[in-house]
Scaffold this motif. Structure first.
Motif, PDB file in Angstrom:
ATOM      1  N   LYS A 229     133.763  -0.903 -84.039  1.00 54.08           N
ATOM      2  CA  LYS A 229     132.964  -0.602 -83.115  1.00 54.08           C
ATOM      3  C   LYS A 229     131.755  -1.061 -83.568  1.00 54.08           C
TER       4      LYS A 229
ATOM      5  N   ARG B   4     125.698   1.340 -88.919  1.00 52.83           N
ATOM      6  CA  ARG B   4     125.806   0.450 -87.603  1.00 52.83           C
ATOM      7  C   ARG B   4     124.323   1.337 -86.884  1.00 52.83           C
TER       8      ARG B   4
ATOM      9  N   GLY C   6     134.869   2.183 -91.209  1.00 53.02           N
ATOM     10  CA  GLY C   6     133.527   1.544 -90.861  1.00 53.02           C
ATOM     11  C   GLY C   6     132.166   0.522 -90.738  1.00 53.02           C
ATOM     12  N   SER C   7     131.343   1.765 -91.821  1.00 52.65           N
ATOM     13  CA  SER C   7     130.442   0.978 -92.367  1.00 52.65           C
ATOM     14  C   SER C   7     130.314   0.332 -93.863  1.00 52.65           C
TER      15      SER C   7
ATOM     16  N   SER D 204     134.415   6.532 -94.222  1.00 50.89           N
ATOM     17  CA  SER D 204     133.877   5.828 -95.142  1.00 50.89           C
ATOM     18  C   SER D 204     133.166   6.638 -95.957  1.00 50.89           C
TER      19      SER D 204
HETATM   20  C1  LIG Z   1     133.684   5.417 -86.141  1.00 52.41           C
HETATM   21  C2  LIG Z   1     134.097   6.456 -87.029  1.00 52.41           C
HETATM   22  C3  LIG Z   1     135.497   6.549 -87.888  1.00 52.41           C
HETATM   23  C4  LIG Z   1     134.364   4.763 -89.374  1.00 52.41           C
HETATM   24  O1  LIG Z   1     133.069   6.098 -89.506  1.00 52.41           O
HETATM   25  P1  LIG Z   1     132.436   5.231 -90.681  1.00 52.41           P
HETATM   26  O2  LIG Z   1     131.913   6.517 -91.281  1.00 52.41           O
HETATM   27  O3  LIG Z   1     131.471   4.066 -90.128  1.00 52.41           O
HETATM   28  O4  LIG Z   1     133.461   4.508 -91.555  1.00 52.41           O
HETATM   29  C5  LIG Z   1     136.080   7.023 -88.138  1.00 52.41           C
HETATM   30  N1  LIG Z   1     136.724   7.529 -87.476  1.00 52.41           N
HETATM   31  C6  LIG Z   1     136.378   7.805 -86.159  1.00 52.41           C
HETATM   32  C7  LIG Z   1     137.030   8.463 -84.672  1.00 52.41           C
HETATM   33  C8  LIG Z   1     135.474   6.769 -85.993  1.00 52.41           C
HETATM   34  O5  LIG Z   1     134.453   7.627 -84.756  1.00 52.41           O
END
Ligand SMILES: *Cc1c(COP(=O)(O)O)cnc(C)c1O
Length: 226
Positions: A27, A224, A217-218, A200
């Motif tokens: 995202k 982000r 993600g991060s 993460s």
């Molecule tokens: C953004 C998001 C993640 C990933 O988050 P990170 O901390 O960047 O790994 C995982 N699950 C959901 C539902 C999210 O919205």
């Protein structure tokens, strides 16, 4: 490039050994970043926003398995139903019926995870334990009469509290796993095989507590922007 390849390879190796699926949460990140991980052989990507996902899907390879991990509004299901692989945040019965309806139009079966509310924050979505029992029971009854053929409830998804108290986070994951095991072992629930928990900051803990799908993600794509 913002993709952290070293982190990716390390996490991938770690998860493969434990048979845990990695959903790379892309995202807000550009398609070039997704393409870069794709070129490394990665296929499971997670997105939170319908419009962003629809735009990225158009320009990226067709064999990507797209996971919708955000809060999905019923009126937006139609934009992702033709291609989405799994919807993680099913948090109402109405939404499940709408996913079934839209999947039928595309002659598809969409994998769904029921979101469980375990965190302390009120802002997070999801079912409580009693509602879960009711929804899963209703799905069984519908399936029995040949309805709801275009959704497959594959398991549960949860997000732990936003806290530094890792024992609190661990307790929430333990609880989710207990619920998951309960439903997964009910007769006729063989397809109930996915427990999506861990991001993460807490994915190691989530895996220790029995997660078999993490959403990261991060660590892969960098922080982000707000
Ligand atoms: C953004 C998001 C993640 C990933 O988050 P990170 O901390 O960047 O790994 C995982 N699950 C959901 C539902 C999210 O919205």
């Amino acid at each position: 490039m913002a993709v952290n390849r070293e982190a990716y390879l390390e996490i991938k190796e770690q998860l493969q050994a434990k048979k845990v699926t990695l959903v790379a949460v892309s995202k807000t990140k550009p398609v070039a970043d997704i393409q870069e991980l794709y070129d490394q052989g990665h296929r499971d990507f997670g997105e939170n926003y319908v419009q962003e996902l629809a735009e990225k899907q158009l320009v990226l390879p067709n064999d990507i398995r797209w996971h919708f991990i955000g809060h999905l509004q019923s009126n937006k299901v139609k934009y992702i139903a033709p291609f989405v692989h799994m919807v993680h945040g099913v948090d109402s019965y109405k939404l499940l019926l709408e996913i079934d309806k839209q999947a039928r139009k595309s002659d598809r079966v969409i994998n769904c995870l029921l979101q469980v509310h375990v965190a302390q924050e009120e802002t997070k979505f999801g079912f409580n334990e009693i509602e879960l029992v009711q929804v899963i029971d209703a799905v069984h009854k519908y399936k029995h009469v040949g309805e709801l053929r275009h959704v497959q409830v594959r398991g549960l998804m949860g997000m732990a509290s936003l806290t530094d108290d890792m024992e609190q986070v661990r307790r929430e994951f333990t609880y989710l796993k207990m619920l998951f095991d309960h439903f997964a072992t009910l007769p006729g629930n063989a397809a109930f095989d996915t427990l999506s928990m861990g991001m993460s900051s807490d994915y190691q803990l989530a895996i220790e507590e029995g997660s078999n799908m993490v959403r990261i993600g991060s660590l892969l794509f960098g922080a982000r922007q707000k």
